[in-house]
Design an enzyme around this catalytic site. Structure first.
Site, PDB file in Angstrom:
ATOM      1  N   HIS A  49       0.771  -1.201   0.219  1.00 46.23           N
ATOM      2  CA  HIS A  49      -0.031   0.069  -0.068  1.00 46.23           C
ATOM      3  C   HIS A  49       0.838   1.375   0.067  1.00 46.23           C
ATOM      4  O   HIS A  49       0.383   2.275  -0.025  1.00 46.23           O
ATOM      5  CB  HIS A  49      -0.910   0.021   1.111  1.00 46.23           C
ATOM      6  CG  HIS A  49      -1.786  -1.189   1.397  1.00 46.23           C
ATOM      7  ND1 HIS A  49      -2.458  -1.634   0.157  1.00 46.23           N
ATOM      8  CD2 HIS A  49      -2.193  -2.195   2.321  1.00 46.23           C
ATOM      9  CE1 HIS A  49      -3.243  -2.691   0.608  1.00 46.23           C
ATOM     10  NE2 HIS A  49      -2.977  -3.125   2.036  1.00 46.23           N
TER      11      HIS A  49
ATOM     12  N   HIS B  11      -6.040  -7.641   0.340  1.00 44.06           N
ATOM     13  CA  HIS B  11      -6.468  -6.376  -0.223  1.00 44.06           C
ATOM     14  C   HIS B  11      -5.612  -5.926  -1.496  1.00 44.06           C
ATOM     15  O   HIS B  11      -4.355  -6.457  -1.483  1.00 44.06           O
ATOM     16  CB  HIS B  11      -6.508  -5.350   0.908  1.00 44.06           C
ATOM     17  CG  HIS B  11      -7.191  -5.795   2.141  1.00 44.06           C
ATOM     18  ND1 HIS B  11      -6.700  -6.074   3.366  1.00 44.06           N
ATOM     19  CD2 HIS B  11      -8.512  -5.468   2.409  1.00 44.06           C
ATOM     20  CE1 HIS B  11      -7.826  -6.352   3.954  1.00 44.06           C
ATOM     21  NE2 HIS B  11      -8.738  -6.036   3.512  1.00 44.06           N
TER      22      HIS B  11
END
Length: 335
Positions: free
Chosen positions: A161, A199
């Site tokens: 991320h 994710h």
């Protein structure tokens, strides 16, 4: 399989509040123990890499911020504990991240310039933990160039991320991106990143969004309902020179093995068409709980990746480590 272990991973504080990612240090320890129990190769400490290697992916001023953030915070005011508290991260946010904006002198404003959320803690040991994680990833990539068929960067904090100039989602340095860039810098013409963390790795996608030499393919929870919400949709395919080098395969939570493996086959077809010379795999341990996969399903994933016939560097992105180890074992036993 050669595993590079981040012995400083415990210096990174746990994520604050109800963060949608699992950033617990225990996951790394359990994964390490399982690797040793199954005898999946040597476990070593990485050699330190140069700051210039990190600058191949991350903006120099962002790296400078990370290196000095804790000392700057300590000088800013009284001690507030082991990590920067979440409310401070949300005090000042520049519009749309203010790309190219001047870096403010005020520390709290500078923090807002680089932070993507208010639940990623930054502590006294963050830089040391993240830096050795990057060492692990780049060492894992280099191992492929000197003859290893597969390698594993076992580290925390995760990296998928992290953007070129910002942190969030429990991530500070993008380990998968650093591994892939090292392979390209070391002479490979085409590299692929396959993101199998539950994710979507929007930081990795963003870094290579306009690149033709890197294919990014991701299987992940549908961002309409799960983090990171604003990226990872099927229509995102890259831009400019990188148009067509991004493939997102969002899946419903609890979709089950049949749907997940069908998506993996689509990913493998895309990989075969791109013809990369090496593969970097962002490996999250949350596949089972997120998608309803069992241990045998994860073994099949590893076996399928081995059949691609590519040297592969696996990078740990957190979560329950048992699924990740099953994938590694499947890859090894399919040799």
């Amino acid at each position: 399989m050669l595993t590079f272990y981040n012995e400083h991973h415990g210096l990174q504080p746990a994520c604050a509040g109800a963060a949608p990612w699992d950033g617990q240090a225990a996951a790394v320890g359990l994964t390490l123990a399982e690797l040793e129990r199954r005898g999946l190769g040597r476990i070593v400490t990485p050699h330190a890499v140069s700051l210039a290697s990190l600058e191949r992916v991350h903006a120099p001023r962002y790296l400078h911020f990370l290196r000095s953030a804790w000392s700057d915070w300590s000088a800013y005011g009284p001690d507030h504990g082991e990590a920067l508290p979440a409310p401070l991260l949300a005090r000042i946010w520049p519009p749309c991240g203010a790309p190219g904006a001047a870096e403010p002198e005020d520390f709290i404003a500078r923090l807002g310039l680089f932070a993507a959320d208010s639940c990623t803690p930054l502590g006294a040991g963050t830089w040391r933990a993240a830096r050795q994680g990057a060492d692990c990833a780049i060492n894992a990539a280099h191992a492929l160039r000197v003859g290893e068929r597969a390698s594993f960067a076992l580290t925390r904090p995760a990296g998928q991320h992290a953007r070129a100039a910002g942190f969030g989602g429990g991530c500070f340095l993008n380990n998968a991106a650093l591994a892939a860039q090292h392979l390209l810098d070391d002479g490979l013409g085409r590299v692929a990143i396959l993101d199998l963390a539950s994710h979507h790795g929007h930081g990795t996608q963003d870094i290579f969004h306009e690149r033709a030499d890197l294919l990014f393919v991701s299987l992940h929870l549908d961002p309409r309902r799960d983090y990171p919400y604003y990226a990872g949709h099927a229509g995102e395919q890259g831009a400019g020179a990188g148009l067509g080098t991004t493939m997102n395969l969002p899946l419903a939570r609890g979709c089950g093995a049949a749907a997940w493996h069908a998506a993996l086959e689509s990913a493998c077809l895309k990989l075969a068409m791109f013809r990369p010379e090496a593969l970097v795999v962002s490996l999250g341990g949350g596949l089972g709980p997120a998608f309803g996969l069992q241990g045998g399903d994860c073994l099949r994933i590893g076996e399928r990746l081995a059949h691609l016939g590519l040297p592969a560097a696996f990078v740990f992105e957190g979560g329950n480590g048992s699924g990740a180890v099953h994938i590694l074992e499947g890859f090894e036993t399919a040799a």
